[in-house]
Motif scaffolding. Structure first.
Motif, PDB file in Angstrom:
ATOM      1  N   LYS A   9       0.839  -1.182   0.000  1.00 44.86           N
ATOM      2  CA  LYS A   9       0.000   0.000   0.000  1.00 44.86           C
ATOM      3  C   LYS A   9       0.889   1.252   0.000  1.00 44.86           C
ATOM      4  O   LYS A   9       2.043   1.209   0.420  1.00 44.86           O
ATOM      5  N   ASP A  57      -1.397   4.902   8.288  1.00 46.66           N
ATOM      6  CA  ASP A  57      -1.230   3.505   7.909  1.00 46.66           C
ATOM      7  C   ASP A  57      -0.090   2.856   8.689  1.00 46.66           C
ATOM      8  O   ASP A  57      -0.155   1.676   9.062  1.00 46.66           O
ATOM      9  N   MET A  58       0.968   3.624   8.941  1.00 47.27           N
ATOM     10  CA  MET A  58       2.099   3.109   9.719  1.00 47.27           C
ATOM     11  C   MET A  58       1.672   2.742  11.129  1.00 47.27           C
ATOM     12  O   MET A  58       2.087   1.727  11.683  1.00 47.27           O
ATOM     13  N   TYR A 106       1.650   4.175   1.840  1.00 46.45           N
ATOM     14  CA  TYR A 106       1.376   4.526   3.231  1.00 46.45           C
ATOM     15  C   TYR A 106       1.405   6.025   3.504  1.00 46.45           C
ATOM     16  O   TYR A 106       2.212   6.764   2.952  1.00 46.45           O
ATOM     17  N   ASP A 111      -0.183  -0.658  11.197  1.00 44.15           N
ATOM     18  CA  ASP A 111       0.427  -1.815  10.544  1.00 44.15           C
ATOM     19  C   ASP A 111       1.094  -2.744  11.564  1.00 44.15           C
ATOM     20  O   ASP A 111       1.939  -2.310  12.353  1.00 44.15           O
TER      21      ASP A 111
END
Length: 400
Positions: free
Chosen positions: A318, A324-325, A320, A328
């Motif tokens: 994806k 998103d980090m 990021y 994850d």
């Protein structure tokens, strides 16, 4: 959360005196602090490093990262007494790090020859836009100019518009990284010979070092790379594709991987079709191939596309953003992000130390100190033996 102050890492026991400001030099100092060195950052009294005020609405979150793990003191380098403090501190340090315009340190009587006379084995790390020599050396140099001169800016962005930027201070960070590499090489030499030396790192050469074959491609093949946006010309498929709810990167240019990709998207016949059957053929028909893959991904959410690619052993990822980090599980498992203690924020989540070492890992001991001159008294008392009265006298004269 208790503030961790004990140094860990392979550079524990070494001391860096960090002069200068903004990004390139301080990023080098950050790398040293991450690996356990005692980094003493010197700032001008009353104003501090401009990084203290860089951020949205003046909140210095970037400062929290670039000054992490450092002890911050103040000293007026433009005054004789301030310069004398620096000379005294040099005797207690292994490295002196600066990123002023070339000639500034010499003007203050703090050039390499001056420091070498004080401590013969000192390693001086100098970071600048163009280096300490050459016709451009005296020019002011920022990362944007160094990135352009080093060749990377011309290649960033879409081909139908002016060059773009990376969105981060790439040139500064590269110069700081190469400066740290050079300093550790100089340390290795000192360990073997007892000799210090000067490390001369420039932004433009640090960017140039990452330019791959740009120069030989021009001199031998008479070709010039151009901006290509998200694609690699002749390397296909390797692109960013739109999904129903976002974007994803798929890289499957190797023959065996492409066969798996073709199967994954329900079109196994593509791998034997003439225009896609070899690496060179896929490169020549890159636009058509990307269109086929895009048609498939656009009908599916990123999570489904990612799952299908992983199931078929096709490299995928994806695109990021910070959010998103945080979500994850791999970031979590690797402890890629860490909470650093901060007086202002309590905790600041930031990138952890890289790379990871198995025996002597580094650590983020604290976020950039909130108060200007927070460690001045401790450093001057512990390293130079100054009394409280001595320090107050210097403060009254605005030397610290």
């Amino acid at each position: 959360m208790t503030q961790v102050t004990t140094a860990t890492g392979p550079l524990k026991g070494l001391r860096v005196l960090e002069l200068g400001q903004l990004i390139a030099g301080p990023f080098c100092g950050q790398l040293f602090a991450d690996m356990g060195a005692d980094v003493i950052k010197v700032e001008p009294p009353g104003q501090g490093d401009p990084m203290r005020s860089w951020g949205r609405a003046g909140y210095p979150l970037w400062w929290s990262v670039v000054a992490r793990g450092k002890r911050c003191i103040t000293a007026n380098l433009r005054s004789k007494e301030g310069q004398d403090l620096i000379r005294a501190l040099v005797e207690e340090c292994d490295f002196v790090l600066e990123n002023f315009r070339p000639g500034t340190m010499e003007k203050w009587g703090l050039g390499y020859e001056d420091l070498k006379a004080i401590k013969p084995d000192i390693i001086m790390i100098r970071v600048s836009g163009y280096g300490q020599s050459g016709p451009y050396s005296s020019r002011p140099g920022y990362a944007s100019v160094g990135e352009a001169m080093g060749g990377v800016r011309y290649l960033m962005g879409e081909p139908d518009r002016k060059p773009s930027r990376a969105g981060i201070s790439l040139g500064d960070s590269l110069a700081g990284t190469f400066a740290a590499l050079g300093a550790l090489a100089a340390l290795r030499h000192r360990d073997q010979s007892g000799e210090g030396q000067l490390v001369d790192a420039s932004i433009f050469e640090s960017v140039l070092a990452l330019s791959e074959a740009l120069v030989p491609e021009h001199t031998i093949e008479n070709s010039t790379r151009e901006r290509t946006g998200s694609t690699l010309p002749g390397i296909a498929p390797s692109n960013i594709y739109d999904c129903a709810d976002g974007m994803i990167i798929i890289a499957a240019n190797q023959d065996t991987v492409f066969r798996r990709l073709a199967k994954a998207i329900g079109m196994p016949e593509l791998s034997s079709e003439g225009r896609f059957s070899s690496h060179s053929a896929r490169g020549a028909n890159q636009v058509d191939l990307d269109a086929l893959i895009q048609k498939w991904t656009s009908k599916r959410p990123t999570a489904e596309v990612e799952a299908v690619m992983i199931e078929n052993a096709v490299p995928v990822g994806k695109v990021y953003k910070a959010e998103d980090m945080l979500d994850d599980p791999h970031f979590s498992a690797r402890e890629a992000l860490v909470d650093a203690v901060s007086e202002r924020w309590g905790e600041v989540k930031m990138p952890n130390v890289a790379p990871k070492l198995s025996a002597t890992p580094g650590s983020v001991r604290w976020a950039g100190p909130d108060r200007l001159g927070q460690h001045t008294d401790d450093v001057l008392r512990d390293l130079l033996g100054l009394s409280t009265e001595d320090i107050e006298a210097l403060r009254d004269k605005q030397i610290v």
